[in-house]
Write a protein that holds these residues in place. Structure first.
Motif, mmCIF file in Angstrom:
data_model
loop_
_atom_site.group_PDB
_atom_site.id
_atom_site.type_symbol
_atom_site.label_atom_id
_atom_site.label_comp_id
_atom_site.label_asym_id
_atom_site.label_seq_id
_atom_site.Cartn_x
_atom_site.Cartn_y
_atom_site.Cartn_z
ATOM 1 N N TYR A 1 38.450 45.442 13.035
ATOM 2 C CA TYR A 1 38.180 46.317 14.179
ATOM 3 C C TYR A 1 36.761 46.860 14.083
ATOM 4 C CZ TYR A 1 43.164 46.110 15.072
ATOM 5 O OH TYR A 1 44.433 45.661 15.349
ATOM 6 N N THR A 2 36.028 46.786 15.193
ATOM 7 C CA THR A 2 34.650 47.274 15.236
ATOM 8 C C THR A 2 34.508 48.252 16.392
ATOM 9 O OG1 THR A 2 33.900 45.122 14.431
ATOM 10 C CG2 THR A 2 32.237 46.589 15.352
ATOM 11 N N LEU A 3 34.101 49.503 16.077
ATOM 12 C CA LEU A 3 33.836 50.501 17.111
ATOM 13 C C LEU A 3 32.374 50.385 17.528
ATOM 14 C CD1 LEU A 3 35.098 53.226 18.478
ATOM 15 C CD2 LEU A 3 33.491 54.329 16.949
ATOM 16 N N LYS A 4 32.138 50.248 18.836
ATOM 17 C CA LYS A 4 30.769 50.154 19.352
ATOM 18 C C LYS A 4 30.521 51.268 20.354
ATOM 19 C CE LYS A 4 30.018 45.289 18.409
ATOM 20 N NZ LYS A 4 29.498 44.012 18.922
ATOM 21 N N TYR A 5 29.273 51.677 20.470
ATOM 22 C CA TYR A 5 28.932 52.765 21.388
ATOM 23 C C TYR A 5 27.483 52.618 21.839
ATOM 24 C CZ TYR A 5 26.740 54.824 17.203
ATOM 25 O OH TYR A 5 25.962 55.051 16.096
ATOM 26 N N LYS A 6 27.219 53.159 23.035
ATOM 27 C CA LYS A 6 25.839 53.181 23.529
ATOM 28 C C LYS A 6 25.708 54.269 24.585
ATOM 29 C CE LYS A 6 26.097 49.881 27.354
ATOM 30 N NZ LYS A 6 25.453 48.708 27.971
ATOM 31 N N LEU A 7 24.493 54.750 24.787
ATOM 32 C CA LEU A 7 24.244 55.704 25.859
ATOM 33 C C LEU A 7 24.485 55.001 27.190
ATOM 34 C CD1 LEU A 7 21.062 57.375 24.388
ATOM 35 C CD2 LEU A 7 23.270 58.464 24.727
ATOM 36 N N ARG A 8 25.062 55.729 28.142
ATOM 37 C CA ARG A 8 25.594 55.087 29.345
ATOM 38 C C ARG A 8 24.535 54.319 30.148
ATOM 39 N NH1 ARG A 8 28.860 57.948 34.361
ATOM 40 N NH2 ARG A 8 29.289 56.025 35.480
ATOM 41 N N TRP A 9 23.399 54.953 30.414
ATOM 42 C CA TRP A 9 22.459 54.344 31.347
ATOM 43 C C TRP A 9 21.354 53.549 30.672
ATOM 44 C CZ3 TRP A 9 23.721 59.665 32.601
ATOM 45 C CH2 TRP A 9 24.678 59.760 33.612
ATOM 46 N N TYR A 10 21.214 53.726 29.410
ATOM 47 C CA TYR A 10 20.152 53.006 28.705
ATOM 48 C C TYR A 10 20.513 52.941 27.227
ATOM 49 C CZ TYR A 10 18.857 57.889 27.948
ATOM 50 O OH TYR A 10 18.888 59.227 27.649
ATOM 51 N N GLY A 11 19.710 52.235 26.467
ATOM 52 C CA GLY A 11 19.987 52.138 25.023
ATOM 53 C C GLY A 11 20.766 50.884 24.690
ATOM 54 N N ARG A 12 20.676 50.510 23.448
ATOM 55 C CA ARG A 12 21.319 49.282 22.968
ATOM 56 C C ARG A 12 22.695 49.601 22.393
ATOM 57 N NH1 ARG A 12 20.759 49.610 17.549
ATOM 58 N NH2 ARG A 12 19.241 51.102 16.767
ATOM 59 N N THR B 1 26.789 49.986 16.357
ATOM 60 C CA THR B 1 28.052 49.697 15.679
ATOM 61 C C THR B 1 28.341 50.783 14.651
ATOM 62 O OG1 THR B 1 27.706 47.330 15.950
ATOM 63 C CG2 THR B 1 29.301 48.012 14.294
ATOM 64 N N CYS B 2 29.537 51.354 14.739
ATOM 65 C CA CYS B 2 29.960 52.378 13.777
ATOM 66 C C CYS B 2 30.156 51.724 12.404
ATOM 67 C CB CYS B 2 31.256 53.010 14.267
ATOM 68 S SG CYS B 2 31.848 54.369 13.243
ATOM 69 N N TYR C 1 28.281 58.864 26.640
ATOM 70 C CA TYR C 1 28.332 57.644 25.847
ATOM 71 C C TYR C 1 29.419 56.720 26.384
ATOM 72 C CZ TYR C 1 25.286 59.108 22.007
ATOM 73 O OH TYR C 1 24.200 59.479 21.247
ATOM 74 N N GLU C 2 29.180 55.418 26.255
ATOM 75 C CA GLU C 2 30.230 54.422 26.447
ATOM 76 C C GLU C 2 30.722 54.004 25.056
ATOM 77 O OE1 GLU C 2 28.812 51.168 28.745
ATOM 78 O OE2 GLU C 2 28.462 52.371 30.545
ATOM 79 N N ILE C 3 32.042 54.011 24.874
ATOM 80 C CA ILE C 3 32.627 53.716 23.558
ATOM 81 C C ILE C 3 33.749 52.707 23.747
ATOM 82 C CG2 ILE C 3 33.918 54.707 21.611
ATOM 83 C CD1 ILE C 3 32.404 57.305 22.125
ATOM 84 N N TRP C 4 33.779 51.689 22.897
ATOM 85 C CA TRP C 4 34.850 50.696 22.969
ATOM 86 C C TRP C 4 35.110 50.111 21.581
ATOM 87 C CZ3 TRP C 4 29.852 50.012 24.335
ATOM 88 C CH2 TRP C 4 29.166 48.901 23.847
ATOM 89 N N VAL C 5 36.253 49.423 21.444
ATOM 90 C CA VAL C 5 36.649 48.829 20.160
ATOM 91 C C VAL C 5 36.904 47.339 20.367
ATOM 92 C CG1 VAL C 5 38.360 48.839 18.304
ATOM 93 C CG2 VAL C 5 37.669 50.995 19.365
ATOM 94 N N GLU C 6 36.359 46.532 19.460
ATOM 95 C CA GLU C 6 36.591 45.091 19.479
ATOM 96 C C GLU C 6 37.471 44.713 18.289
ATOM 97 O OE1 GLU C 6 32.783 43.183 19.490
ATOM 98 O OE2 GLU C 6 32.208 44.025 21.442
ATOM 99 N N ALA C 7 38.515 43.939 18.559
ATOM 100 C CA ALA C 7 39.420 43.456 17.509
ATOM 101 C C ALA C 7 39.263 41.946 17.401
ATOM 102 C CB ALA C 7 40.864 43.813 17.844
ATOM 103 N N SER C 8 39.139 41.433 16.178
ATOM 104 C CA SER C 8 38.971 39.981 16.020
ATOM 105 C C SER C 8 39.725 39.490 14.785
ATOM 106 C CB SER C 8 37.488 39.624 15.884
ATOM 107 O OG SER C 8 36.930 40.232 14.731
#
Length: 372
Positions: A140-151, A154-155, A178-185
């Protein structure tokens, strides 16, 4: 000149397919082919799965030195490192091995919730999906970025608040969502959660209130005073705070919650039992930080603080009221007091609790005199 490198000895046998990944319920035919350098034939071989010998009825000879095994309706791997499928010689020696990874693709992570301790960091946790168990190692990887700009960021600090959680310790922006989401692989695929949008100001919690003190209220046998300090980590920010108190008697595990403390940093507990030790805890909810419209997140409870109410002088005198008499006495005393207020304090709108305390103490003393 240096001596030539020693020739590498060939493996005794080769299993095909090597380390396959399969979905639960799949079937598989695996083959074990012995190297020509080894004097072994197909009839000299047998198979094991996780140490258990597989029945000869599942074997087939495909050549002089090749033996296959058929596996049907495979269950999920017993271990995330894969199930061990091994080809043996007749004397039990291991000729070759393969790992079977049998499981399910990851599900979309759900229920992402986040909180910031004192506006300095961010911790998020999530659930792995409705089923959860994939039988395969799932990352599991938590990712985040500023909503309107920014790259994308990875937590890095996982498992800080449970198995499905991650902590971002610093370098967070305020006043920008912030936009925050989790990727599972895992070996069978990738699944991505919905994106959660949040502002750090909306998810602030604090350390528990510090300096919690509990003390007696003079000689009042049924009351305790509680006071504490507001969260120092937020002293430079514009915010409101509300507090809750919970308390229990020493020999009970049942807490009683006082919900209407508001933003005061002190409170009077009344209606307590005389001569009893009470444990008291306080927690804080900071809200409306810089005008945030969110409800705020409660802190943990403070460590329990203990204090005892004074022992009742009436019971010490040996004149315990009989069943039901205590409530009758209390009602009579309250009726007396409010009658006195009506008679002597007519038109006085800012009557303080102190006057009632003084009257109670006087009443206790008059009882003591009467008992004596």
């Amino acid at each position: 000149s240096p001596p030539p490198p020693p020739s590498l000895s060939p493996d005794p046998a080769v299993i095909s397919p090597q380390d396959p990944t399969l979905v639960i319920g799949s079937s598989l035919v695996a083959t074990c082919t012995v190297s020509p350098d080894f004097p072994l034939k197909a009839e000299d071989l047998y198979w094991t799965l996780n140490g258990r010998r597989l029945p000869a009825t599942s074997y087939a000879t495909l050549g002089p030195s090749t033996l296959s095994v058929a596996l049907a309706h495979l269950n999920g791997s017993r271990q995330q490192s894969g199930d061990n499928l091994v080809c043996h010689s007749r004397d039990g020696g291991i000729l070759a091995g393969s790992c079977l990874y049998v499981g399910l693709p990851p599900e979309k992570p759900v229920n992402i919730t986040c909180w910031s301790k004192n506006m300095k960091d961010l911790t998020c946790k999530w659930a792995p999906g409705t089923e959860g168990e994939t039988f395969l190692h799932t990352n599991y990887t938590l990712k985040y970025k500023l909503r309107w700009y920014g790259r994308d960021n990875t937590c890095q600090e996982y498992h800080t608040a449970g198995p499905y959680s991650c902590h971002i310790p610093k370098d967070l922006a305020l006043f920008t969502p912030y936009e925050i989401w989790v990727e599972a692989s895992n070996r069978l695929g990738v699944a991505v959660s919905d994106v959660v949008m949040l502002d750090i100001l909306d998810v602030v919690t604090t350390d528990p209130p510090s300096d919690v003190h509990v003390s007696r209220v003079g000689d009042l046998e049924d009351q305790l005073s509680v006071r504490w300090s507001s969260p120092t980590a937020l002293k430079d920010f514009f915010f409101q705070a509300k507090y809750q108190i919970q308390y229990r008697v020493e020999d009970s595990s049942e807490w009683k919650v006082v919900d209407d403390v508001g933003n005061q940093t002190s409170c009077r507990l009344a209606g307590l039992r005389p001569g009893t030790v009470y444990f008291v805890q306080v927690r804080c909810n900071p809200f409306s930080i810089y005008g945030s419209k969110k409800a705020g997140i409660w802190s943990d409870w403070s460590n329990p603080t203990a204090a005892s109410t004074p022992r009742s002088e009436r019971s010490a005198g040996g004149c315990d009221p009989k069943g039901g008499e205590q409530n009758t006495t209390l009602r009579r005393e309250l009726k007396q007091f409010f009658g006195w207020v009506k008679k002597h304090a007519y038109g006085c709108s800012n009557l303080g609790i102190k006057l009632y305390d003084q009257w109670r103490v006087w009443l206790q003393k008059s009882h003591k005199t009467r008992n004596q």
